[in-house]
Write an enzyme that holds these catalytic residues in place. Sequence first.
Site, PDB file in Angstrom:
ATOM      1  N   ARG A  82       4.906  41.550  24.608  1.00  0.00           N
ATOM      2  CA  ARG A  82       6.135  40.966  25.139  1.00  0.00           C
ATOM      3  C   ARG A  82       6.366  39.579  24.563  1.00  0.00           C
ATOM      4  O   ARG A  82       5.428  38.808  24.355  1.00  0.00           O
ATOM      5  CB  ARG A  82       5.983  41.004  26.652  1.00  0.00           C
TER       6      ARG A  82
ATOM      7  N   LYS B  10       0.359  42.637  27.530  1.00  0.00           N
ATOM      8  CA  LYS B  10       0.194  42.893  28.964  1.00  0.00           C
ATOM      9  C   LYS B  10      -0.535  44.221  29.132  1.00  0.00           C
ATOM     10  O   LYS B  10      -0.093  45.236  28.598  1.00  0.00           O
ATOM     11  CB  LYS B  10       1.578  42.944  29.621  1.00  0.00           C
TER      12      LYS B  10
ATOM     13  N   ASP C   1       5.512  32.912  41.260  1.00  0.00           N
ATOM     14  CA  ASP C   1       4.794  33.229  40.019  1.00  0.00           C
ATOM     15  C   ASP C   1       5.642  34.091  39.091  1.00  0.00           C
ATOM     16  O   ASP C   1       5.270  34.304  37.933  1.00  0.00           O
ATOM     17  CB  ASP C   1       3.459  33.924  40.314  1.00  0.00           C
ATOM     18  N   ASN C   2       6.754  34.611  39.589  1.00  0.00           N
ATOM     19  CA  ASN C   2       7.670  35.361  38.734  1.00  0.00           C
ATOM     20  C   ASN C   2       8.964  34.579  38.489  1.00  0.00           C
ATOM     21  O   ASN C   2       9.971  35.138  38.079  1.00  0.00           O
ATOM     22  CB  ASN C   2       7.981  36.730  39.359  1.00  0.00           C
TER      23      ASN C   2
ATOM     24  N   GLY D  31      -7.259  45.033  34.772  1.00  0.00           N
ATOM     25  CA  GLY D  31      -6.747  44.374  33.573  1.00  0.00           C
ATOM     26  C   GLY D  31      -5.852  45.265  32.726  1.00  0.00           C
ATOM     27  O   GLY D  31      -5.442  44.885  31.636  1.00  0.00           O
TER      28      GLY D  31
ATOM     29  N   GLY E  89      -2.910  33.864  38.185  1.00  0.00           N
ATOM     30  CA  GLY E  89      -3.240  33.820  36.754  1.00  0.00           C
ATOM     31  C   GLY E  89      -3.000  35.160  36.086  1.00  0.00           C
ATOM     32  O   GLY E  89      -2.723  36.166  36.730  1.00  0.00           O
TER      33      GLY E  89
ATOM     34  N   GLY F 142      -3.974  38.229  35.080  1.00  0.00           N
ATOM     35  CA  GLY F 142      -5.097  39.119  35.370  1.00  0.00           C
ATOM     36  C   GLY F 142      -5.202  40.262  34.380  1.00  0.00           C
ATOM     37  O   GLY F 142      -6.195  40.979  34.354  1.00  0.00           O
ATOM     38  N   ARG F 143      -4.138  40.442  33.607  1.00  0.00           N
ATOM     39  CA  ARG F 143      -4.173  41.529  32.622  1.00  0.00           C
ATOM     40  C   ARG F 143      -3.275  41.240  31.438  1.00  0.00           C
ATOM     41  O   ARG F 143      -2.948  42.130  30.665  1.00  0.00           O
ATOM     42  CB  ARG F 143      -3.744  42.810  33.271  1.00  0.00           C
TER      43      ARG F 143
ATOM     44  N   ASP G  42       8.736  40.002  34.546  1.00  0.00           N
ATOM     45  CA  ASP G  42       7.941  40.922  35.375  1.00  0.00           C
ATOM     46  C   ASP G  42       8.790  41.944  36.117  1.00  0.00           C
ATOM     47  O   ASP G  42       9.144  41.774  37.280  1.00  0.00           O
ATOM     48  CB  ASP G  42       7.033  40.145  36.340  1.00  0.00           C
TER      49      ASP G  42
HETATM   50  P1  AMP Z   1       2.642  41.034  39.099  1.00  0.00           P
HETATM   51  O1  AMP Z   1       2.871  41.812  40.359  1.00  0.00           O
HETATM   52  O2  AMP Z   1       2.599  41.894  37.879  1.00  0.00           O
HETATM   53  O3  AMP Z   1       3.553  39.868  38.970  1.00  0.00           O
HETATM   54  O4  AMP Z   1       1.149  40.470  39.231  1.00  0.00           O
HETATM   55  C1  AMP Z   1       0.693  39.638  40.269  1.00  0.00           C
HETATM   56  C2  AMP Z   1      -0.713  39.194  39.972  1.00  0.00           C
HETATM   57  O5  AMP Z   1      -1.619  40.318  39.998  1.00  0.00           O
HETATM   58  C3  AMP Z   1      -0.902  38.549  38.614  1.00  0.00           C
HETATM   59  O6  AMP Z   1      -1.868  37.543  38.758  1.00  0.00           O
HETATM   60  C4  AMP Z   1      -1.399  39.690  37.765  1.00  0.00           C
HETATM   61  O7  AMP Z   1      -2.096  39.238  36.643  1.00  0.00           O
HETATM   62  C5  AMP Z   1      -2.299  40.431  38.743  1.00  0.00           C
HETATM   63  N1  AMP Z   1      -2.448  41.863  38.394  1.00  0.00           N
HETATM   64  C6  AMP Z   1      -1.530  42.830  38.545  1.00  0.00           C
HETATM   65  N2  AMP Z   1      -2.025  44.014  38.124  1.00  0.00           N
HETATM   66  C7  AMP Z   1      -3.277  43.795  37.674  1.00  0.00           C
HETATM   67  C8  AMP Z   1      -4.310  44.612  37.104  1.00  0.00           C
HETATM   68  N3  AMP Z   1      -4.144  45.927  36.902  1.00  0.00           N
HETATM   69  N4  AMP Z   1      -5.475  44.008  36.776  1.00  0.00           N
HETATM   70  C9  AMP Z   1      -5.668  42.692  36.971  1.00  0.00           C
HETATM   71  N5  AMP Z   1      -4.739  41.871  37.500  1.00  0.00           N
HETATM   72  C10 AMP Z   1      -3.555  42.400  37.847  1.00  0.00           C
HETATM   73 MG    MG Z   2       4.013  38.460  37.826  1.00  0.00          MG
END
Ligand code: AMP
Ligand code: MG
Length: 491
Positions: A176, A113, A252-253, A126, A90, A92-93, A262
């Site tokens: 974005r 983001k 997820d990407n 977040g 989901g 997360g941020r 991403d």
């Molecule tokens: P990403 O690597 O950016 O594709 O993120 C993978 C997952 O980790 C996603 O669910 C993001 O929302 C979560 N995520 C990455 N960085 C953070 C952060 N600093 N705080 C909360 N969730 C994060």
């Molecule tokens: Mg991602």
Amino acid sequence: MDDSLPAAGALPFEHTYAALPAKFWQRVDPTPVKAPRLLAFNDALAAELGITRGDDAADVFAGNKVPVGALPLAMAYAGHQFGHFVPQLGDGRAILLGELIDRHGQRRDLQLKGAGPTAFSRNGDGRAAIGPVLREFLISEAMHAMGLPTTRSLAAVATGEHVFREGPVPGAVLARGAASHVRGGTLQFLAARRATDGVRQLADYVIARHYPEAAHAPRPYLALLEAVARRQAALVAQWQHVGFIHGVMNTDNTTLSGETIDYGPCAFLDDYDPGKVFSSIDRAGRYSFSNQPALVRWNVARLAETLLALIDADGEVALAEASAVIEAMPAWSEASWLDGMRAKLGLSSAEDGDQALAQDLLEAMRAVAADYTLVFRALAEAAQGREPEGLLALPRSPAFDAWRARWRHRLASDPRTAAVRAAAMRMANPAVIPRNHRVHEALVAAEQGDLAPFEALLAAIRRPWDDTPASRPFMVPPEPGQRVLQTFCGT
Ligand code: AMP
Ligand code: MG
């Protein structure tokens, strides 16, 4: 500036995603930050979205001032990361503000983001750091300028707060735009909960939003799968044409729209090496340059699994139909790749030996560690009968010389004139890519408060086809000491 357009604080948002059942998302407001300050603003994209910058842009795009009409939410999704299924990831941020209809009539998501914690933050803060935010800004804009489907960067805003990574670093928020943020992992989230109605609702949503023609197919959900598979195969081929390595191409990407999303540990090839891996966490080479088509096929196979029950009530029929799509993907990837390679080589016609011609060039490049970008750019010069020199000098090796003779012979059977061909090649082979060492240098300076290298690089990558005195410094490959060997999953 067009004063008739709405400023950032009052945008005509629509909310088709929020109209989906509540289990697909969670309402959450951005958490305000201390001192928002615009680092970058994309006026061209703003105009496309029908927005003017306005005095309140920093506040709006930091999340301090939620625009009138926004309905902020975090999207739920799951995903396979490094081959392992995580049933709940989901946003997360990231916080979706809503959708805007752009001036081409296309629906576009607008998301912040790094705008603060959500129900999906797990142990994360977040937030986002300035380096990764500006990296995404730069690379997504470079991809767009080169004609690749990608999410877009509208604004980067410094928060005036620190985030803690290896140490304290300045925080930032990225605004974005995307055709949508629905991912393979979004369907996986619902499928993992055995929410068959939810899968159907979301699949219908994606068809309506991205693939309306699939609604009229004999098997709409199979048509959806095939359309996503074709777009993803074409996307990854385009990555390979420009030497791009995504680095974390997880489900997820993997967007259902077919846009690149991403930009974490992503990088561009300097010298051509098909096995190249940059990401520090990719020890097995799962996300290496040449493995990307196989990887995206694996991701689409995971997507197929979520759709099986919708494809046909008879499980065996559904499996056979979906498998046929997955089995066809390598041929689609090859065809997209070869189309683009023909353009890169200056071929406007197709002949049987073209695949081998392209492959053998790559092998000759690999053998002498030739710069992937510059070789193709040099070939555009050579196609016009000029012997490229200086920065563009072509590698010399027996294999390379033999290849050039074959290529010259092949060009003789292609109908275009040399001048027309060379001009077309210059539009198929970027001179300026966001070179890893240049990106690194720009982000380090920005962290220390100096945006000048970022701005200069951004201006250069927005004109990828230009080989001019102004763009030359950005075309130069790294010195050995400047080479970026590893990238990190930037958060
Ligand atoms: P990403 O690597 O950016 O594709 O993120 C993978 C997952 O980790 C996603 O669910 C993001 O929302 C979560 N995520 C990455 N960085 C953070 C952060 N600093 N705080 C909360 N969730 C994060
Ligand atoms: Mg991602």
